[in-house]
Design an enzyme around this catalytic site. Sequence first.
Site, mmCIF file in Angstrom:
data_model
loop_
_atom_site.group_PDB
_atom_site.id
_atom_site.type_symbol
_atom_site.label_atom_id
_atom_site.label_comp_id
_atom_site.label_asym_id
_atom_site.label_seq_id
_atom_site.Cartn_x
_atom_site.Cartn_y
_atom_site.Cartn_z
ATOM 1 N N GLU A 19 27.045 18.680 36.775
ATOM 2 C CA GLU A 19 27.335 17.210 36.697
ATOM 3 C C GLU A 19 26.148 16.409 37.334
ATOM 4 O O GLU A 19 25.826 16.736 38.527
ATOM 5 C CB GLU A 19 28.707 16.867 37.430
ATOM 6 C CG GLU A 19 29.953 17.527 36.398
ATOM 7 C CD GLU A 19 30.993 17.755 37.474
ATOM 8 O OE1 GLU A 19 31.165 17.014 38.393
ATOM 9 O OE2 GLU A 19 31.981 18.322 36.999
ATOM 10 N N GLU A 25 34.525 21.316 34.817
ATOM 11 C CA GLU A 25 34.119 22.320 35.444
ATOM 12 C C GLU A 25 34.231 23.543 34.481
ATOM 13 O O GLU A 25 33.722 24.502 34.568
ATOM 14 C CB GLU A 25 34.941 22.608 36.743
ATOM 15 C CG GLU A 25 34.332 21.785 37.935
ATOM 16 C CD GLU A 25 34.579 20.268 37.818
ATOM 17 O OE1 GLU A 25 34.005 19.366 38.565
ATOM 18 O OE2 GLU A 25 35.598 20.055 37.066
ATOM 19 N N HIS A 53 37.708 17.424 49.712
ATOM 20 C CA HIS A 53 35.841 17.630 49.355
ATOM 21 C C HIS A 53 35.460 18.524 50.590
ATOM 22 O O HIS A 53 34.327 18.302 50.972
ATOM 23 C CB HIS A 53 35.268 16.421 49.628
ATOM 24 C CG HIS A 53 35.236 15.916 48.280
ATOM 25 N ND1 HIS A 53 36.588 15.093 47.733
ATOM 26 C CD2 HIS A 53 34.365 15.396 47.132
ATOM 27 C CE1 HIS A 53 36.430 14.652 46.519
ATOM 28 N NE2 HIS A 53 34.978 14.775 46.084
#
Length: 673
Positions: free
Chosen positions: A376, A407, A477
């Site tokens: 990406e 993904e 994250h």
Amino acid sequence: MSTDIKSIDPGTLKEIYRQMSRIREVDKGIQAGLSSGKFMFTYWPMTGQEAIPASIAPLITNEDHMVTIYRGIHDQVAKGVPLKGLFAEALGREGGVNKGKGGSPHISDPDSGSMLTTAIVGAGAPIANGLALAEKLRGTDKVTIVNFGDGATSIGAVHEAMNMAGVWDLPVIFMCQNNLIGEYTAIPDYTASEGFTARAEALGFRGVKLNGNDAVEFHNGMKEIIDSVRSGKGPVFVEAMTNRLGPHAGVGWSHLLKGEELEAAKAEWPVPATRQRLLDEGICTEAELEEMDKAAAQEVAEAIEWAVASEVTGEDEMLLDVYGDPDTVPRRGQRTKRDAEPEFTGETKTMAMFEAVQDALDLSMQQDEGVYCLGEDIGDDPGGVFKCFKGMQTKWGERIRPTPIAEQAIIGCATGSALVGMRPVAEIMFADFVGVCMDQITNHAAKQRYMSGAKTNVPLTIRMVTGGGIGGFGAQHSQSTEAALLHQPGLKIVYPSSPAEAKGLLMSCIFDEDPCVQMESMMLTYSMKEEVPVGDYRIPLGVAKVKREGTDITLVTYGWQVMMCLQAAEKLAEEGINVEVLDLRTLLPLDYDRILTSVEKTGRALVVHAAVEFCGLGSEIASTINEELFTKLKAPASRFGAAYAPIAYSKTIETAQVPNVNSIMARVREMLK
């Protein structure tokens, strides 16, 4: 109404029937063997769907690629998978096309172009994209066909793959064999859609509905479609309407179609219908058809007898084909000795980790035309979220491929292209996102060498960033996911602690023959700079390195925790505690030899990692040290990881929950007591 018989060459129709007869005899042979108890394996009958692959067979060659699903034995027969090897594989025998290690749901036969069979509904579509992309990059006119049932149209992987195929104009045919039932559920009960071709049209490419029970119509329709895809006009979605006359699994007739409904479906059955048509049109005599059917029955009977006589695949094969090198497999008591990389004495350049990663990618692409990158936002501009690809799309063109945010499509595409010899490097932006594509990584890339009996392998590299330690990224994250990945046989995992190691390990991963994952700490991406070797530089996988000599305790660690441990060691030295720091660098293959050698010297060991302590790699290493060096230890080996909680957004909490310099020092003092 049947399609005009004059629209097809009589010899072609005879060949189509010959394939249908072979498929039917395979189906009969399996059902008879299962019913009689002659053999046992899981079977998903495709009775009623024979015309689809049989009609395609004259239009393609072994050079064209096919992916299919567990209900795909008809696809495999028509594609040319040898029947003896096919039956032996289903029976788990040495003579199987995959040495009996894949079995009926996982047939792979690259010689015939039958590249992969998946038991995961819809999962083959992203992999087919990779096969198609490889041929597009190589400039060939090969076509890839991916077969799946109507039930797979509900799967996210299919949608992701179709979107990517449309964006990239890939030479792939999405073959939905619509038998009106998704496993045990009829179409109206799982979707409000009246058909599926509109899904392709919504994504910008053609969808075509064909009668999969009419061999002439289907063959003619597929001829135009295959010619179109082969000439570079992009993907096509085909909705092949057919009937599934058998149950979801097992033998006999359908449990869902009953009475008049089943009889109506039988009336459309292409095997007897095509046979009768050949007679009615005077193309074949009854004697000619009987001879064809007899030859198919004999071929199947001989294949079954050969397969039954083949030896059952034995225990000696258990740990072979997990990796290219059997010594990669971790075994209790194993202490493989691997040579370290020679001391580098050539030219160096000061780089941060993101620059070292880019240098490795650029050099690898120079050395091998099969290396390409996908992920990406990696195009110019921005050149990747972490700037590892800045300027590379301008330099390398289509070999730097920015992808949709998808993904599963990314990893599946990389896997498919690796199956045919490409060396893709796929970026998954953060390690937390691995959950989105875990199926493609662990069920396909990791297992394919083993399931295929080493007929195929997946030289794929996946890069992912771990965000923990920075603060402010939050729970989704910041996770370090290596323990989840290490529990999946077939993957190799590296975790560099410096820019030079990021380059050296990444280049080794790219040119390895097994799927590799490089985890890169965001803590180090920009903050650490050091002298990095210029040119081709590789650190062998499975070789740990002592970063600081010591005598009192060994800190076994990796990633950004190496920096924490080195700082803690320097401070502990002021207290008279002499700490050795061992950087694993590669988590699998794991360098037990250097771990045990270090701990034999110091007598104590603490394994430190940023990932959650519970069920982490530290537990495995500490347990092995305690088992192997029980009589030589001054204290039991232990582990120190993050608290069992998602990584907090609060910097204060995050600092406390992940090992840091002060908490590492405290644990060392405690162990030395």
